[in-house]
Design a protein around this motif. Structure first.
Motif, PDB file in Angstrom:
ATOM      1  N   GLU A 101       8.573  -2.561  -2.284  1.00 12.81           N
ATOM      2  CA  GLU A 101       7.906  -3.543  -3.138  1.00 12.81           C
ATOM      3  C   GLU A 101       6.478  -3.809  -2.659  1.00 12.81           C
ATOM      4  O   GLU A 101       5.547  -3.967  -3.482  1.00 12.81           O
ATOM      5  CB  GLU A 101       8.711  -4.838  -3.149  1.00 12.81           C
ATOM      6  CG  GLU A 101      10.074  -4.705  -3.820  1.00 12.81           C
ATOM      7  CD  GLU A 101      10.927  -5.954  -3.648  1.00 12.81           C
ATOM      8  OE1 GLU A 101      10.469  -6.892  -2.942  1.00 12.81           O
ATOM      9  OE2 GLU A 101      12.044  -5.988  -4.198  1.00 12.81           O
ATOM     10  N   SER A 104       4.336  -0.920  -3.700  1.00 17.55           N
ATOM     11  CA  SER A 104       4.076  -0.971  -5.142  1.00 17.55           C
ATOM     12  C   SER A 104       3.002  -1.999  -5.462  1.00 17.55           C
ATOM     13  O   SER A 104       2.118  -1.769  -6.306  1.00 17.55           O
ATOM     14  CB  SER A 104       5.374  -1.309  -5.886  1.00 17.55           C
ATOM     15  OG  SER A 104       6.339  -0.304  -5.707  1.00 17.55           O
ATOM     16  N   ARG A 105       3.099  -3.137  -4.771  1.00 11.84           N
ATOM     17  CA  ARG A 105       2.087  -4.184  -4.983  1.00 11.84           C
ATOM     18  C   ARG A 105       0.704  -3.697  -4.565  1.00 11.84           C
ATOM     19  O   ARG A 105      -0.291  -3.952  -5.266  1.00 11.84           O
ATOM     20  CB  ARG A 105       2.469  -5.425  -4.176  1.00 11.84           C
ATOM     21  CG  ARG A 105       1.449  -6.551  -4.245  1.00 11.84           C
ATOM     22  CD  ARG A 105       1.746  -7.631  -3.222  1.00 11.84           C
ATOM     23  NE  ARG A 105       0.615  -8.514  -3.038  1.00 11.84           N
ATOM     24  CZ  ARG A 105       0.452  -9.300  -1.986  1.00 11.84           C
ATOM     25  NH1 ARG A 105       1.356  -9.293  -1.008  1.00 11.84           N
ATOM     26  NH2 ARG A 105      -0.594 -10.088  -1.884  1.00 11.84           N
ATOM     27  N   GLU A 107      -0.392  -0.572  -4.465  1.00  8.93           N
ATOM     28  CA  GLU A 107      -0.871   0.415  -5.437  1.00  8.93           C
ATOM     29  C   GLU A 107      -1.308  -0.254  -6.729  1.00  8.93           C
ATOM     30  O   GLU A 107      -2.270   0.169  -7.383  1.00  8.93           O
ATOM     31  CB  GLU A 107       0.242   1.434  -5.723  1.00  8.93           C
ATOM     32  CG  GLU A 107       0.608   2.313  -4.539  1.00  8.93           C
ATOM     33  CD  GLU A 107      -0.544   3.199  -4.096  1.00  8.93           C
ATOM     34  OE1 GLU A 107      -1.369   3.587  -4.964  1.00  8.93           O
ATOM     35  OE2 GLU A 107      -0.633   3.502  -2.887  1.00  8.93           O
ATOM     36  N   ARG A 108      -0.604  -1.323  -7.117  1.00 10.70           N
ATOM     37  CA  ARG A 108      -0.905  -1.991  -8.385  1.00 10.70           C
ATOM     38  C   ARG A 108      -2.152  -2.879  -8.299  1.00 10.70           C
ATOM     39  O   ARG A 108      -2.976  -2.921  -9.220  1.00 10.70           O
ATOM     40  CB  ARG A 108       0.303  -2.836  -8.808  1.00 10.70           C
ATOM     41  CG  ARG A 108       0.131  -3.526 -10.157  1.00 10.70           C
ATOM     42  CD  ARG A 108       1.323  -4.393 -10.481  1.00 10.70           C
ATOM     43  NE  ARG A 108       1.457  -5.522  -9.549  1.00 10.70           N
ATOM     44  CZ  ARG A 108       2.443  -5.649  -8.671  1.00 10.70           C
ATOM     45  NH1 ARG A 108       3.400  -4.722  -8.576  1.00 10.70           N
ATOM     46  NH2 ARG A 108       2.490  -6.716  -7.873  1.00 10.70           N
ATOM     47  N   ASP A 109      -2.277  -3.621  -7.174  1.00 13.30           N
ATOM     48  CA  ASP A 109      -3.311  -4.652  -7.087  1.00 13.30           C
ATOM     49  C   ASP A 109      -4.488  -4.278  -6.196  1.00 13.30           C
ATOM     50  O   ASP A 109      -5.426  -5.075  -6.055  1.00 13.30           O
ATOM     51  CB  ASP A 109      -2.703  -5.965  -6.570  1.00 13.30           C
ATOM     52  CG  ASP A 109      -1.591  -6.463  -7.470  1.00 13.30           C
ATOM     53  OD1 ASP A 109      -1.577  -6.086  -8.657  1.00 13.30           O
ATOM     54  OD2 ASP A 109      -0.726  -7.217  -6.982  1.00 13.30           O
ATOM     55  N   ASN A 110      -4.411  -3.101  -5.583  1.00 14.82           N
ATOM     56  CA  ASN A 110      -5.460  -2.718  -4.635  1.00 14.82           C
ATOM     57  C   ASN A 110      -6.855  -2.777  -5.252  1.00 14.82           C
ATOM     58  O   ASN A 110      -7.809  -3.284  -4.640  1.00 14.82           O
ATOM     59  CB  ASN A 110      -5.183  -1.313  -4.097  1.00 14.82           C
ATOM     60  CG  ASN A 110      -6.279  -0.807  -3.175  1.00 14.82           C
ATOM     61  OD1 ASN A 110      -6.753  -1.533  -2.329  1.00 14.82           O
ATOM     62  ND2 ASN A 110      -6.651   0.442  -3.345  1.00 14.82           N
TER      63      ASN A 110
END
Length: 207
Positions: A101, A104-105, A107-110
């Protein structure tokens, strides 16, 4: 009664598993190692005196893979280890899900994070990953050590049961697997397994 060819080697069911469920079968190398010890033990304890060796020799055969897979002493040892290591395995699995998780966070919010926040999260992920790997390696190492201890304990009971059965039945030599061929006529694996079950039941019912 006719016999059937027997395989020269056996494979472990799931020896390399990362969790206590990997204890469902012992390795083929363990079976071969214990088979050699059994053969030497029986040869020394059951060999008839020189004066009596002119009589016909009685030979038996035991399938060590079946004994190591099905003896209640071995099954109880595996279940004991599963209970012992299951909580730690479950906790590690939860940490691994949390790591997924976090990645994933990242990769999503970088892209929307400022550089300081992104680097901090990246360092946290890397540190957490190293911690999980270290704990998983420690769990595997401890599990292997405890598995060997339980197997050695069970093996002594199996070895004693085979020797006692051979003496009671007047068998001069019992050959353990793996062998190229053994007739079903001399296979005493079922009898030894029943003896082990009676011993285990008696021990479990004793106060």
């Amino acid at each position: 009664m006719t016999g059937e060819p027997l395989n020269q080697s056996t494979q472990s069911a799931r020896r390399g598993s990362n969790s206590p469920s990997g204890l469902r079968g012992w390795s083929a190398s363990s079976a071969r190692r214990f088979s050699r010890v059994l053969l030497v033990t029986l040869a020394l304890s059951l060999a008839p005196p020189l004066a009596a060796q002119t009589t016909a020799m009685r030979i038996g055969y035991v399938d060590m893979k079946r004994l190591l897979d099905n003896a209640p002493q071995v099954v109880a040892g595996r279940q004991k280890l599963e209970r012992e290591f299951a909580p730690r395995d479950t906790a590690l699995s939860a940490d691994e899900m949390r790591l997924v998780e976090m990645r994933s966070r990242y990769e999503r919010d970088n892209a929307s994070m400022n550089r300081t926040e992104a680097e901090a999260l990246r360092r946290e992920i890397d540190a957490f990953d190293r911690s999980i790997r270290r704990n998983r390696d420690n769990l595997r190492s401890e599990l292997k050590t405890r598995s060997d201890q339980e197997l050695d304990r069970s093996w002594r009971e199996i070895n004693n049961a085979v020797v006692e059965f051979a003496r009671e039945q007047g068998i001069d030599l019992i050959v353990p697997s793996p062998v190229i061929y053994a007739s079903q006529r001399i296979d005493v694996t079922d009898q030894v397994l029943e003896r082990l079950k009676r011993k285990h039941t008696g021990k479990a019912s004793s106060p």
